[in-house]
Scaffold this motif. Sequence first.
Motif, PDB file in Angstrom:
ATOM      1  N   ASP A 285      65.352  32.444  12.378  1.00 43.15           N
ATOM      2  CA  ASP A 285      65.883  32.632  13.700  1.00 43.15           C
ATOM      3  C   ASP A 285      65.127  31.903  14.624  1.00 43.15           C
ATOM      4  N   ARG A 286      63.652  31.751  14.402  1.00 45.34           N
ATOM      5  CA  ARG A 286      63.056  30.836  15.391  1.00 45.34           C
ATOM      6  C   ARG A 286      63.439  29.445  15.249  1.00 45.34           C
ATOM      7  N   LEU A 287      63.791  28.857  14.048  1.00 44.71           N
ATOM      8  CA  LEU A 287      64.173  27.536  13.866  1.00 44.71           C
ATOM      9  C   LEU A 287      65.522  27.407  14.739  1.00 44.71           C
ATOM     10  N   LYS A 288      66.389  28.412  14.694  1.00 42.04           N
ATOM     11  CA  LYS A 288      67.728  28.250  15.545  1.00 42.04           C
ATOM     12  C   LYS A 288      67.535  28.130  17.019  1.00 42.04           C
ATOM     13  N   GLU A 289      66.477  28.854  17.472  1.00 42.49           N
ATOM     14  CA  GLU A 289      66.069  28.896  19.073  1.00 42.49           C
ATOM     15  C   GLU A 289      65.155  27.622  19.461  1.00 42.49           C
ATOM     16  N   ILE A 290      64.590  26.788  18.544  1.00 42.90           N
ATOM     17  CA  ILE A 290      63.820  25.637  18.998  1.00 42.90           C
ATOM     18  C   ILE A 290      64.782  24.686  19.656  1.00 42.90           C
ATOM     19  N   GLN A 291      64.574  24.013  20.800  1.00 44.91           N
ATOM     20  CA  GLN A 291      65.371  23.088  21.404  1.00 44.91           C
ATOM     21  C   GLN A 291      64.475  21.827  21.332  1.00 44.91           C
ATOM     22  N   LEU A 292      65.189  20.895  20.706  1.00 47.18           N
ATOM     23  CA  LEU A 292      64.584  19.341  20.468  1.00 47.18           C
ATOM     24  C   LEU A 292      65.014  18.437  21.517  1.00 47.18           C
ATOM     25  N   GLU A 293      64.040  18.092  22.350  1.00 47.46           N
ATOM     26  CA  GLU A 293      64.243  16.963  23.139  1.00 47.46           C
ATOM     27  C   GLU A 293      64.183  15.431  22.503  1.00 47.46           C
ATOM     28  N   PHE A 294      63.406  15.489  21.317  1.00 46.95           N
ATOM     29  CA  PHE A 294      63.331  14.076  20.689  1.00 46.95           C
ATOM     30  C   PHE A 294      63.458  14.486  19.015  1.00 46.95           C
ATOM     31  N   PRO A 295      64.051  13.719  18.459  1.00 47.66           N
ATOM     32  CA  PRO A 295      64.513  13.923  17.080  1.00 47.66           C
ATOM     33  C   PRO A 295      62.984  13.848  16.319  1.00 47.66           C
ATOM     34  N   LEU A 296      62.887  14.260  14.954  1.00 48.46           N
ATOM     35  CA  LEU A 296      61.791  14.197  14.409  1.00 48.46           C
ATOM     36  C   LEU A 296      61.571  12.911  13.946  1.00 48.46           C
ATOM     37  N   ASP A 297      60.263  12.671  13.790  1.00 49.61           N
ATOM     38  CA  ASP A 297      59.850  11.249  13.326  1.00 49.61           C
ATOM     39  C   ASP A 297      60.246  11.036  11.942  1.00 49.61           C
ATOM     40  N   PRO A 298      60.065   9.681  11.321  1.00 45.68           N
ATOM     41  CA  PRO A 298      60.452   9.584   9.910  1.00 45.68           C
ATOM     42  C   PRO A 298      59.490  10.167   8.914  1.00 45.68           C
ATOM     43  N   SER A 299      58.398  10.353   9.188  1.00 47.94           N
ATOM     44  CA  SER A 299      57.522  11.200   8.521  1.00 47.94           C
ATOM     45  C   SER A 299      57.655  12.634   8.523  1.00 47.94           C
ATOM     46  N   GLN A 300      58.255  13.149   9.591  1.00 46.43           N
ATOM     47  CA  GLN A 300      58.503  14.621   9.757  1.00 46.43           C
ATOM     48  C   GLN A 300      59.813  14.812   9.290  1.00 46.43           C
ATOM     49  N   LEU A 301      60.835  13.918   9.103  1.00 44.13           N
ATOM     50  CA  LEU A 301      62.146  14.098   8.552  1.00 44.13           C
ATOM     51  C   LEU A 301      61.879  14.212   6.980  1.00 44.13           C
ATOM     52  N   ALA A 302      60.726  13.314   6.425  1.00 40.26           N
ATOM     53  CA  ALA A 302      60.624  13.220   5.200  1.00 40.26           C
ATOM     54  C   ALA A 302      59.973  14.628   4.637  1.00 40.26           C
ATOM     55  N   ARG A 303      59.136  15.123   5.380  1.00 41.37           N
ATOM     56  CA  ARG A 303      58.375  16.435   5.089  1.00 41.37           C
ATOM     57  C   ARG A 303      59.374  17.490   4.901  1.00 41.37           C
ATOM     58  N   LYS A 304      60.388  17.374   5.954  1.00 42.89           N
ATOM     59  CA  LYS A 304      61.331  18.590   6.224  1.00 42.89           C
ATOM     60  C   LYS A 304      62.271  18.536   5.009  1.00 42.89           C
ATOM     61  N   HIS A 305      62.590  17.233   4.509  1.00 40.20           N
ATOM     62  CA  HIS A 305      63.568  17.013   3.676  1.00 40.20           C
ATOM     63  C   HIS A 305      62.811  17.695   2.180  1.00 40.20           C
ATOM     64  N   VAL A 306      61.575  17.268   1.745  1.00 44.46           N
ATOM     65  CA  VAL A 306      60.921  18.021   0.599  1.00 44.46           C
ATOM     66  C   VAL A 306      60.717  19.441   0.642  1.00 44.46           C
ATOM     67  N   LEU A 307      60.586  19.998   1.898  1.00 44.59           N
ATOM     68  CA  LEU A 307      60.488  21.383   2.022  1.00 44.59           C
ATOM     69  C   LEU A 307      61.771  22.143   1.810  1.00 44.59           C
ATOM     70  N   LEU A 308      62.797  21.599   2.483  1.00 46.36           N
ATOM     71  CA  LEU A 308      64.053  22.081   2.461  1.00 46.36           C
ATOM     72  C   LEU A 308      64.710  22.177   1.080  1.00 46.36           C
ATOM     73  N   SER A 309      64.611  21.043   0.389  1.00 44.97           N
ATOM     74  CA  SER A 309      64.889  20.700  -1.133  1.00 44.97           C
ATOM     75  C   SER A 309      64.374  21.956  -1.844  1.00 44.97           C
ATOM     76  N   LYS A 310      62.993  22.291  -1.781  1.00 42.25           N
ATOM     77  CA  LYS A 310      62.459  23.363  -2.435  1.00 42.25           C
ATOM     78  C   LYS A 310      63.149  24.534  -1.995  1.00 42.25           C
ATOM     79  N   ILE A 311      63.230  24.964  -0.831  1.00 42.19           N
ATOM     80  CA  ILE A 311      63.713  26.107  -0.318  1.00 42.19           C
ATOM     81  C   ILE A 311      65.139  26.451  -0.559  1.00 42.19           C
ATOM     82  N   LEU A 312      65.711  25.292  -0.805  1.00 38.69           N
ATOM     83  CA  LEU A 312      67.336  25.345  -1.291  1.00 38.69           C
ATOM     84  C   LEU A 312      67.269  25.558  -2.876  1.00 38.69           C
ATOM     85  N   ALA A 313      66.146  24.986  -3.569  1.00 38.88           N
ATOM     86  CA  ALA A 313      66.324  25.307  -4.939  1.00 38.88           C
ATOM     87  C   ALA A 313      65.891  26.846  -5.217  1.00 38.88           C
ATOM     88  N   ASP A 314      64.839  27.171  -4.589  1.00 40.96           N
ATOM     89  CA  ASP A 314      64.345  28.656  -4.759  1.00 40.96           C
ATOM     90  C   ASP A 314      65.455  29.426  -4.500  1.00 40.96           C
TER      91      ASP A 314
END
Length: 108
Positions: free
Chosen positions: A45-74
């Motif tokens: 719910d908190r993620l849905k509320e966050i308003q991004l003014e700027f996109p994630l930088d490449p390192s943040q996108l990579a970290r998000k991808h790793v975390l999201l892949s693990k979350i989806l596998a679980d």
Amino acid sequence: MTAQEEIIHCYEQIAPLSSRMLEFARTGNWDGLSHLGRQFRGYIDRLKEIQLEFPLDPSQLARKHVLLSKILADDAAIRDIVTPELAQLSNLLGNMHRQQHLNHAYGQ
């Protein structure tokens, strides 16, 4: 904390929750799974509320991808465990309902 940092923080909180939820599902700890599920939903719910003014930088996108892949596998593993349990529960409830209907129909 910037919005970008907060997004990564939420995913970093969700990932270990999903691991613990999977462990609870494997051991049949449904109360624990439900409790962690509420925490999990709070972060979503908190993620849905966050308003991004700027996109994630490449390192943040990579970290998000790793975390999201693990979350989806679980999540997929949890669903594989929970789905048959829910089907069995639904079957039991259906049998109880039929029995109650018969009892009512025959005055018992």
